[in-house]
Design an enzyme around this catalytic site. Structure first.
Site, PDB file in Angstrom:
ATOM      1  N   SER A 539       0.848  -1.186   0.000  1.00 57.22           N
ATOM      2  CA  SER A 539       0.000   0.000   0.000  1.00 57.22           C
ATOM      3  C   SER A 539       0.889   1.244   0.000  1.00 57.22           C
ATOM      4  O   SER A 539       1.692   1.402  -0.915  1.00 57.22           O
ATOM      5  CB  SER A 539      -0.968  -0.041   1.182  1.00 57.22           C
ATOM      6  OG  SER A 539      -2.014   0.882   1.002  1.00 57.22           O
ATOM      7  N   ASP A 621      -8.144  -5.797  -6.227  1.00 60.09           N
ATOM      8  CA  ASP A 621      -7.755  -4.601  -5.487  1.00 60.09           C
ATOM      9  C   ASP A 621      -8.237  -3.369  -6.249  1.00 60.09           C
ATOM     10  O   ASP A 621      -7.706  -3.028  -7.296  1.00 60.09           O
ATOM     11  CB  ASP A 621      -6.232  -4.553  -5.333  1.00 60.09           C
ATOM     12  CG  ASP A 621      -5.769  -3.381  -4.491  1.00 60.09           C
ATOM     13  OD1 ASP A 621      -6.628  -2.610  -4.006  1.00 60.09           O
ATOM     14  OD2 ASP A 621      -4.551  -3.235  -4.311  1.00 60.09           O
ATOM     15  N   HIS A 653      -6.855  -5.896  -1.782  1.00 56.94           N
ATOM     16  CA  HIS A 653      -5.680  -5.160  -1.317  1.00 56.94           C
ATOM     17  C   HIS A 653      -4.862  -5.988  -0.331  1.00 56.94           C
ATOM     18  O   HIS A 653      -3.719  -5.661  -0.046  1.00 56.94           O
ATOM     19  CB  HIS A 653      -6.162  -3.855  -0.661  1.00 56.94           C
ATOM     20  CG  HIS A 653      -5.124  -2.776  -0.580  1.00 56.94           C
ATOM     21  ND1 HIS A 653      -4.403  -2.338  -1.667  1.00 56.94           N
ATOM     22  CD2 HIS A 653      -4.693  -2.028   0.477  1.00 56.94           C
ATOM     23  CE1 HIS A 653      -3.577  -1.376  -1.289  1.00 56.94           C
ATOM     24  NE2 HIS A 653      -3.724  -1.178   0.011  1.00 56.94           N
TER      25      HIS A 653
END
Length: 677
Positions: A539, A621, A653
């Site tokens: 991320s 994602d 994600h």
């Protein structure tokens, strides 16, 4: 230097034999996982759902367990555990445990059984499925939240006729078109109330959200903590962000009050605040509503201040305005004189007590991460973990002191495993501020270990003293790697100014902190091999991997980049929660202020890339779409940099499925072995 001690407390009952072994990914994926506990009002019983992993089926399975809190040394016992059936989400009302079960297949249902044991009975029989439930305090009503078309008159699924020549194309006229990992289908999570009788819940329910269009609980992560019954069972309080063209750019969740019989429209209690209000929690006497409030619209990591509202007069007070921490959970003490809250605090997440009149904050636990709280007359039962110990339950007195261990759920599975040790350190980072980090030393190591330099996501998050099934330092230690992690500028638990400092500064102070932090750790700990380091992150941490490739290209033997931003321009148009990306780049859109995005854009420095990189992404994602990973891999390949791409077609994600998790760790450790060993 300070060593984390909670790990020793958590596993004190497990005596490691002489021939201890390292912790592995196989161990991690087979551990039992306890859920949020629920306690009887008299403090006699504790009930929870416990997950066991079925690796062959690639999923978890849930049973209900209970513990008699009235008996010192009592051992957990199964309460509901039918083979091939999932029992989950327990709630205790009176002497009955209500829970969800998929027995019989279909959409699942609410079931009930005596807390002392006995046959379970099915409570609900409506069609169409549901997402969660809460039984009213007097057990006369059942609150259900379920995805239905906006304005649905009941839980009964709408009858929709599809044109014979209809194609498969989705059509949209406004955002959100997709959120987290799901394409919008026109449904909204809405609240319905059903009468509850000894024979079960009857009918298809009465809607209580009126004409509001939005999701309650909020998506993708909201749950029962966002809805609450009044003690007299007449009113439901809930959080909701009204939908419309501003939904993808708004953080304005409000708290509403609605009569449980649906006789009138919900009332917005926090209309005056355009930022987030959430976690409605009613006092035991029903007179006061507690919740948290942010103040800055559009900023999802603003400080969460504990608020209390007198429900008769409407007067609102900010209880923790002078406490520079962000409240993460809320629960009232039984006497209504104080509240229990959790908050990040310098690499820990303790339990605190807040005086309901003065706002005085008292810390009740020391090291460890409190992940769930169940209030009992003596204080609270908490689920607590650490970097080297998964969740177990502890009793915490309302006055504080050493928590009393209640369970050792994974004692047998962890017997014979030698966990690593964790040491905390600090240094002077960017802006002259004190920055904290930790280093994890593999057990039994005799020579300096290669380094896994781990960068957390968020970016307003923390590399804190908590257990995780993703990016677990104990697994890296089992593979022979020492982990170093730094809570760079932007991390939580150090005050709001520190958290704010990363916005519009993604590649600035955080990178400086990481550079100084790695240097400080390798200077302090002689068991770190500074010449064999690999950087890893997901991320925002994945963004930082791409940024390091261009701005710090000569430091690491290899890089692991998971779901990271590669091109800020594309990200601004591809991500779903636009408020986040726009706030982090100055509060404007890309087309209004492209320079703000391009200043910290990794794609602008690809010409400097040289470090071998493993790129990992998930096709589901929607937060940082897989195209960002594909683009990074293309850049690496075109520059002839050793690289590998791993794409999970059924992950978002996060990597959550057991077999995928094993593959993930295998790929990551294999890549690191290739370049550092």
């Amino acid at each position: 230097m300070k060593t984390f001690l909670f790990a020793g407390v958590a596993l004190a009952s497990v005596a490691a034999p002489a021939a201890a072994r390292q912790f592995t990914i196989q161990d991690l994926t087979t551990l039992s996982r306890v859920g949020a506990p629920t306690a009887s009002k008299d403090g006699h019983w504790l009930v929870w759902a416990q997950r066991e992993t079925d690796v062959a089926a690639d999923k978890g399975r849930y049973d209900l367990w209970r513990l008699d809190l009235s008996k010192r040394g009592a051992q957990p016992e199964k309460l509901a555990a039918e083979p091939n059936v999932n029992e989950n989400d327990p709630q205790i009302v009176g002497d009955t445990v209500y829970f969800t079960s998929d027995k019989g297949g279909g959409d699942g249902a609410v079931w009930a059984m005596p807390i002392t044991g006995g046959p379970a009975r099915q409570v609900t029989r409506f069609a169409g499925g549901f997402n969660g439930f809460k039984v009213s305090p007097d057990a006369s009503k059942l609150l259900v939240w379920a995805d239905r078309k906006p304005g649905a008159p009941s839980l009964a699924p709408a009858m929709e006729k599809k044109a014979e020549d209809a194609g498969s194309g989705r059509t949209y006229d406004q955002l959100f078109v997709r959120h987290w990992d799901t394409w919008a289908d026109g449904n909204r999570s809405q609240l319905f109330v059903l009468p509850l009788t000894p024979d079960g819940a009857t009918g298809d329910g009465v809607p209580i959200t009126g004409t509001l269009v939005g999701d309650t609980p909020s998506k993708p992560f909201g749950g029962g903590e966002e809805v609450a019954w009044s003690p007299d069972s007449r009113t439901v309080y809930f959080a909701l962000r009204e939908a419309g063209r501003i939904e993808a750019t708004s953080t304005n969740l409000d708290i509403f009050a609605a009569p449980a019989d649906g006789s009138s429209a919900p009332v917005d209690l926090t209309r005056g605040n355009q930022a987030t209000d959430n976690l409605p929690t009613v006092s035991p006497d029903g007179r006061t509503l507690a919740y948290f409030a942010m103040t800055r619209p559009g900023f999802e990591a603003d400080r969460q201040v504990l608020m209390v509202r007198d429900l008769a007069s409407g007067r609102v007070r900010a209880l923790t305005q002078d406490w520079d921490r962000s409240v993460g959970s809320i629960a009232w003490a039984p006497d209504g004189k104080s509240l229990y809250v959790t908050a990040d605090d310098t690499q820990e997440t303790p339990l605190f007590r807040v005086d309901a009149t003065s706002g005085k904050v008292t810390r009740l636990t020391g090291q460890g991460h409190v992940s769930a709280v169940a209030v009992v007359p003596k204080g609270a039962v908490v689920a607590m973990n650490s970097l080297v110990a998964p969740d177990d339950y502890f009793m915490v007195s309302g006055r504080g002191g050493t928590p009393t261990r209640l369970t050792s759920v994974n004692a047998q599975k962890l017997a014979g495993i030698d966990m690593p040790t964790v040491s905390r350190f600090n240094f002077t980072g960017a802006n002259g501020d004190t920055v904290w980090g930790y280093a994890v030393k593999p057990a039994g190591m005799t020579t300096p270990a290669p380094i896994a330099f781990m960068v957390h996501g968020g970016p307003q998050g923390s590399s804190n003293n908590s257990w995780s099934y993703r990016w677990n330092p104990a697994v890296f230690a089992g593979g022979g790697y020492a982990t170093v992690a730094v809570d760079f500028h932007g991390s939580t638990g150090y005050g709001q100014r520190f958290t704010d400092s990363i916005s519009s500064n993604w590649g600035g102070w955080p990178l400086e902190d990481l550079q100084k932090g790695l240097a400080a750790a390798t200077a302090k700990f002689d068991w770190l091999d500074s010449n064999r380091a690999c950087a890893l992150g997901a991320s925002y941490g994945g963004y930082m991997m791409n940024w390091i490739e261009g701005k710090w290209p000569d430091r690491f033997k290899c890089i692991v980049q998971h779901d990271g931003v590669f091109d800020a321009r594309a990200m601004a148009y591809e991500t779903e929660e636009l408020w986040f990306d726009e706030w982090e780049h100055g509060g404007k859109t890309y087309y209004e202020d492209p320079a703000a995005f391009e200043k910290w854009n990794p794609v602008n420095f690809v010409q400097n890339w040289k470090t071998p990189m493993l790129v990992i992404t998930g096709e589901k994602d929607f937060r940082i779409p897989y195209t960002q990973g594909l683009a990074a891999f293309t850049a690496l390949q075109r520059r002839d940099i050793p690289s590998r791409l791993v794409v999970f077609p059924n992950e978002n994600h996060w990597v959550l499925k057991p077999r995928n998790s094993r593959q993930w760790y295998g790929e990551v450790l294999g890549w690191m072995d290739r370049w550092t060993k």
